[in-house]
Design an enzyme around this catalytic site. Structure first.
Site, PDB file in Angstrom:
ATOM      1  N   GLU A 123      -3.355   2.954   1.618  1.00 35.72           N
ATOM      2  CA  GLU A 123      -2.831   3.601   0.413  1.00 35.72           C
ATOM      3  C   GLU A 123      -3.170   5.090   0.390  1.00 35.72           C
ATOM      4  O   GLU A 123      -2.336   5.929   0.029  1.00 35.72           O
ATOM      5  CB  GLU A 123      -3.385   2.938  -0.848  1.00 35.72           C
ATOM      6  CG  GLU A 123      -2.824   3.549  -2.121  1.00 35.72           C
ATOM      7  CD  GLU A 123      -3.533   3.090  -3.381  1.00 35.72           C
ATOM      8  OE1 GLU A 123      -3.671   3.903  -4.314  1.00 35.72           O
ATOM      9  OE2 GLU A 123      -3.943   1.918  -3.446  1.00 35.72           O
TER      10      GLU A 123
ATOM     11  N   HIS B 174       0.805  -1.229   0.000  1.00 33.81           N
ATOM     12  CA  HIS B 174       0.000   0.000   0.000  1.00 33.81           C
ATOM     13  C   HIS B 174       0.836   1.276   0.000  1.00 33.81           C
ATOM     14  O   HIS B 174       0.330   2.348  -0.337  1.00 33.81           O
ATOM     15  CB  HIS B 174      -0.905   0.047   1.243  1.00 33.81           C
ATOM     16  CG  HIS B 174      -1.809  -1.138   1.375  1.00 33.81           C
ATOM     17  ND1 HIS B 174      -1.400  -2.307   1.973  1.00 33.81           N
ATOM     18  CD2 HIS B 174      -3.089  -1.332   0.995  1.00 33.81           C
ATOM     19  CE1 HIS B 174      -2.403  -3.181   1.957  1.00 33.81           C
ATOM     20  NE2 HIS B 174      -3.434  -2.620   1.357  1.00 33.81           N
TER      21      HIS B 174
ATOM     22  N   SER C  81     -11.156  -5.412   2.892  1.00 34.83           N
ATOM     23  CA  SER C  81     -10.659  -5.113   1.553  1.00 34.83           C
ATOM     24  C   SER C  81     -11.578  -4.175   0.777  1.00 34.83           C
ATOM     25  O   SER C  81     -12.715  -4.516   0.449  1.00 34.83           O
ATOM     26  CB  SER C  81     -10.481  -6.412   0.760  1.00 34.83           C
ATOM     27  OG  SER C  81     -10.154  -6.137  -0.582  1.00 34.83           O
TER      28      SER C  81
ATOM     29  N   CYS D  21       4.114  -1.221  -3.689  1.00 31.26           N
ATOM     30  CA  CYS D  21       3.801  -1.570  -5.067  1.00 31.26           C
ATOM     31  C   CYS D  21       4.342  -0.484  -6.006  1.00 31.26           C
ATOM     32  O   CYS D  21       4.157   0.713  -5.747  1.00 31.26           O
ATOM     33  CB  CYS D  21       2.287  -1.697  -5.240  1.00 31.26           C
ATOM     34  SG  CYS D  21       1.771  -1.941  -6.949  1.00 31.26           S
TER      35      CYS D  21
END
Length: 294
Positions: free
Chosen positions: A130, A74, A229, A96
């Site tokens: 994130e 994140h 999620s 990422c």
């Protein structure tokens, strides 16, 4: 009854990379700290805990010294890197690449917009890991919007630059974009004062049309995902929209036999944070059901 696992479901590259980094590191140490849940799936978090992965929050990070800490896919705000430097913490950065690129874009847009009184708006979930990292690139000045009501936070007499959390729904992003355009028109502002950036990960957005097809190919859909999620909630809504016999479960213990009473075909799918081994467990449990007792 035919049970099929969607071959396109399961970990995205970023999550798979982070988990592999954690497992590789834990081969050389008994315990490894991770800043926040490495993935929004409690079953996978439990599996990795048994291997030595210990979850900490940002307050606990401030108390650590001379150790290693994993940054998950994140990403993190600049403050985390500053704390690590001050406390001699070695960061194993599994952010990422797609998220890191977006962080840089947000940072550059924020610096440019400051000179013309602009605002950075992020379509995302408040408090999501994130989004915290993205907002951190703006000194937490970015405006986070999730619903139409959140648009009231924006000053439409000033320029607006819009980005999206990488795992949000493409449809949702373009809906918010159109609403902002309407508000700008109502404020009699020049449309050039609005810059919209579709920053949704294509590996994520491509799953929407894939799941649309998959959900119509089966009598019953079982969507496997952690309840935390954001991506899971978005993708499940796609399944539910195209197949009313779609059910959201976190693991095989939440299955109910009645769902499969008249099913000839069952499709198993999941979020970008859902491990393939978990979907396989769910599929195996469905196959074991004695449908004659339903």
């Amino acid at each position: 009854m035919n049970v099929t696992i969607d071959k396109n479901s399961g970990y995205c590259f970023g999550v798979e990379f982070a988990i592999q980094m954690a497992e590789d590191e834990m081969e050389n140490c008994e315990e490894l700290y991770c800043l926040g849940d490495i993935v929004h799936n409690s079953m996978e978090v439990k599996r990795l805990y048994q291997k030595g992965l210990r979850i900490i929050d940002r307050e606990q990070l401030k108390e650590l010294r001379n150790t290693k800490v994993l940054i998950r896919a994140h990403g993190e705000p600049p403050e985390t890197y500053k704390t690590a430097l001050e406390n001699n913490i070695e960061l194993i950065d599994a952010s990422c690449p797609v998220v890191l690129k977006l962080q840089n874009r947000v940072k550059h847009a924020f610096d440019a917009d400051k000179t013309k009184g602009g605002q950075i708006v992020i379509y995302g979930q408040v408090g999501h890991a994130e989004v915290i990292g993205l907002a951190g690139q703006t000194g937490d000045e970015a405006i986070i919007v999730t619903t139409e009501e959140d648009l009231d936070k924006i000053d439409f007499s000033r320029p607006v630059t819009l980005f999206s959390q990488t795992t949000k729904s493409t449809k949702g992003f373009y809906h918010i974009k159109s609403l902002i355009e309407e508000r700008i028109q109502q404020a009699n502002q020049d449309s050039t004062a609005f810059n919209a950036n579709d920053s949704i990960c294509r590996q994520v957005s491509n799953r929407e049309p894939q799941l649309t097809r998959f959900s119509t190919e089966h009598d019953v859909i079982i969507f496997v995902s952690g309840k935390k999620s954001s991506n899971g909630k978005a993708l499940y809504s796609v399944c539910k929209q195209h197949n009313p016999n779609s059910y959201f479960v976190e693991n095989e213990e939440e299955l109910e036999k009645e769902w499969f009473a008249n099913a000839g075909s069952v499709g198993i799918c999941g979020a970008t944070s859902t491990p393939m081994w978990l979907m396989q467990q769910v599929a195996d449990s469905i196959k074991k059901f004695d449908l004659e007792t339903v």
